[in-house]
Design an enzyme around this catalytic site. Structure first.
Site, PDB file in Angstrom:
ATOM      1  N   SER A   1       0.793  -1.235   0.000  1.00  0.00           N
ATOM      2  CA  SER A   1       0.000   0.000   0.000  1.00  0.00           C
ATOM      3  C   SER A   1       0.821   1.279   0.000  1.00  0.00           C
ATOM      4  CB  SER A   1      -0.948   0.013   1.203  1.00  0.00           C
ATOM      5  OG  SER A   1      -2.007  -0.898   1.007  1.00  0.00           O
TER       6      SER A   1
ATOM      7  N   LYS B   1       0.106   3.668  -2.744  1.00  0.00           N
ATOM      8  CA  LYS B   1      -0.967   4.654  -2.653  1.00  0.00           C
ATOM      9  C   LYS B   1      -0.425   6.083  -2.613  1.00  0.00           C
ATOM     10  CE  LYS B   1      -4.607   1.843  -0.438  1.00  0.00           C
ATOM     11  NZ  LYS B   1      -4.035   0.486  -0.298  1.00  0.00           N
TER      12      LYS B   1
ATOM     13  N   SER C   1      -5.999   2.759   4.796  1.00  0.00           N
ATOM     14  CA  SER C   1      -5.457   2.107   3.604  1.00  0.00           C
ATOM     15  C   SER C   1      -6.567   1.422   2.822  1.00  0.00           C
ATOM     16  CB  SER C   1      -4.366   1.109   3.984  1.00  0.00           C
ATOM     17  OG  SER C   1      -3.503   0.863   2.901  1.00  0.00           O
TER      18      SER C   1
END
Length: 407
Positions: free
Chosen positions: A100, A103, A158
């Protein structure tokens, strides 16, 4: 006898004469002029990007600098977020699954395109492709959310569900992938290959400690990105006027689950998948200095402990190590634009004849250079004739002045 300029010796002729002299001097001394024009500025030398491609720990310590901590991450990097100087790194360009932390690139790409106050009602199709086992914030179809709510879901929880909705607002999943890839290249992040904007494991999806540090540093310059990534707690809408609390999963920011909050922690983004292991890009500020650190796949699982050690080292070593690279090193150079036009050309004055003085200078300079070239050629011809008239000089096997050079 004094020689002066009178009305019978026009200003343009004076300019032309000076230009002829300058042209001659430049023709005779090109190497000196070029050397002076490209002389490097004083200061600490920053190695080229090749050094960060070497295996093993890269650091250039001064005497008395603290030792780099022995951490287990497959790849890590510590950099000054203000200057971009990389203080130390290990396998900085090793391509690994980012989880993640990708991101951060998603936010850099999509944040500027969507107003924070925009409201959107989620459709079933926008959540249809969220992978099983994804981290979620709790977005539900049929509910209306502000874009700002969705971004808090991305940064704090997340939430892959929030990423899917934002990507739909940005024009669709595939378009977002393409835009993220373009954004990465524009920042000089050449190790990153995007397949899934939420960072979920996908074949071929990789990034590096270097690239993630570039994304994190760039994000901190965006006020919205900086605000979201540093938020520890928030409320997320649940419909009908209700909301529930969400908390940032970065334990160095919140101090949860037995991990002490790091002093001066700004945040950024953590991640985990079974393929990537634990990943983290984080920033902290202390004593007027901001550091960004990336940790990818620690083999003992202690991503927060290893990030803490590297941040402590970075603050202790700042000013006592020379940089081993720069987060700006691979960024493409800007293309020349109107601002690069020399001032002399942009503001050339004109006389009553309509011919700019600079045009006269350029024309006469060209003639002057030609004249000098012709004179040197004639001089060379005379020298050649003179040498042919002299008897040959006896030489040994290597010539008259030592061993022969090899081209």
């Amino acid at each position: 006898m004094t020689i002066g300029l009178t009305d019978r010796f026009p200003r343009r002729a004076a300019v032309a004469t000076c230009a002829l002299c300058v042209a001659g001097l430049l023709a005779l001394t090109p190497a000196t002029a070029a050397a002076e024009a490209t002389a490097p500025a004083p200061g600490a030398a920053v190695p080229g990007p090749a050094l960060l491609y070497h295996s093993g720990v890269q650091v250039r310590p001064h005497a008395g600098a603290p030792a780099v901590p022995d951490v287990s991450a497959l790849s890590w990097l510590v950099a000054d977020a203000d200057t971009g100087e990389v203080l130390a790194a290990n396998q900085a360009h090793l391509r690994l699954p980012p989880a993640s932390t990708l991101k951060t690139l998603f936010a850099l790409t999509v944040l500027p395109a969507l107003p924070a106050g925009l409201e959107h009602r989620v459709t079933p199709g926008e959540l249809a492709d969220v992978e099983e086992g994804s981290s979620l914030v709790g977005v539900e179809e049929g509910h209306t959310y502000r874009v700002a709510d969705l971004w808090r879901g991305v940064f704090l929880s997340s939430g892959n569900d929030a990423v899917h909705v934002l990507a739909a607002l940005d024009g669709g999943w595939d378009r977002t992938v393409t835009r993220m890839q373009t954004k990465a290249r524009s920042l000089g992040a050449l190790d990153t290959h995007v397949e899934s904007p939420d960072g979920y494991d996908a074949p071929g999806q990789v990034s590096s400690a270097y690239d993630l540090a570039v994304f994190g540093r760039t994000g901190l310059r965006n006020p919205d990105f900086a605000r979201y990534c540093s938020t520890a707690e928030a409320r997320f809408p649940a419909g009908d006027g209700w909301s529930f609390g969400i908390e940032n999963t970065n334990r160095l920011l919140t101090g949860e689950d037995g991990v002490g909050r790091y002093p001066g922690m700004i945040g950024i983004k953590n991640g985990y998948t079974s393929n990537a292991g634990n990943t983290l890009v984080a920033a902290a500020r202390r004593g007027g200095r901001t550091l960004v650190v990336t940790v990818m796949n620690p083999q003992d699982g202690g991503v927060y402990d290893e990030a803490r050690q590297l941040l402590d080292w970075g603050f202790g070593a700042a000013g006592r190590v020379d940089p081993v690279g720069s987060l700006d090193a691979l960024r493409p150079a800007p293309r020349p634009g109107p601002s690069t036009v020399p001032m002399a050309a942009a503001t050339a004055s004109q006389d009553d004849s309509g011919w700019p003085d600079t045009a006269v200078v350029a024309a006469v300079a060209a003639l002057g250079a030609g004249a000098v070239t012709l004179a040197m050629r004639l001089r060379g011809d005379r020298s050649d004739r003179s040498r042919r008239a002299e008897p040959p000089t006896p030489t040994g096997p290597d010539g008259p002045s030592g061993p022969a050079g090899r081209g």
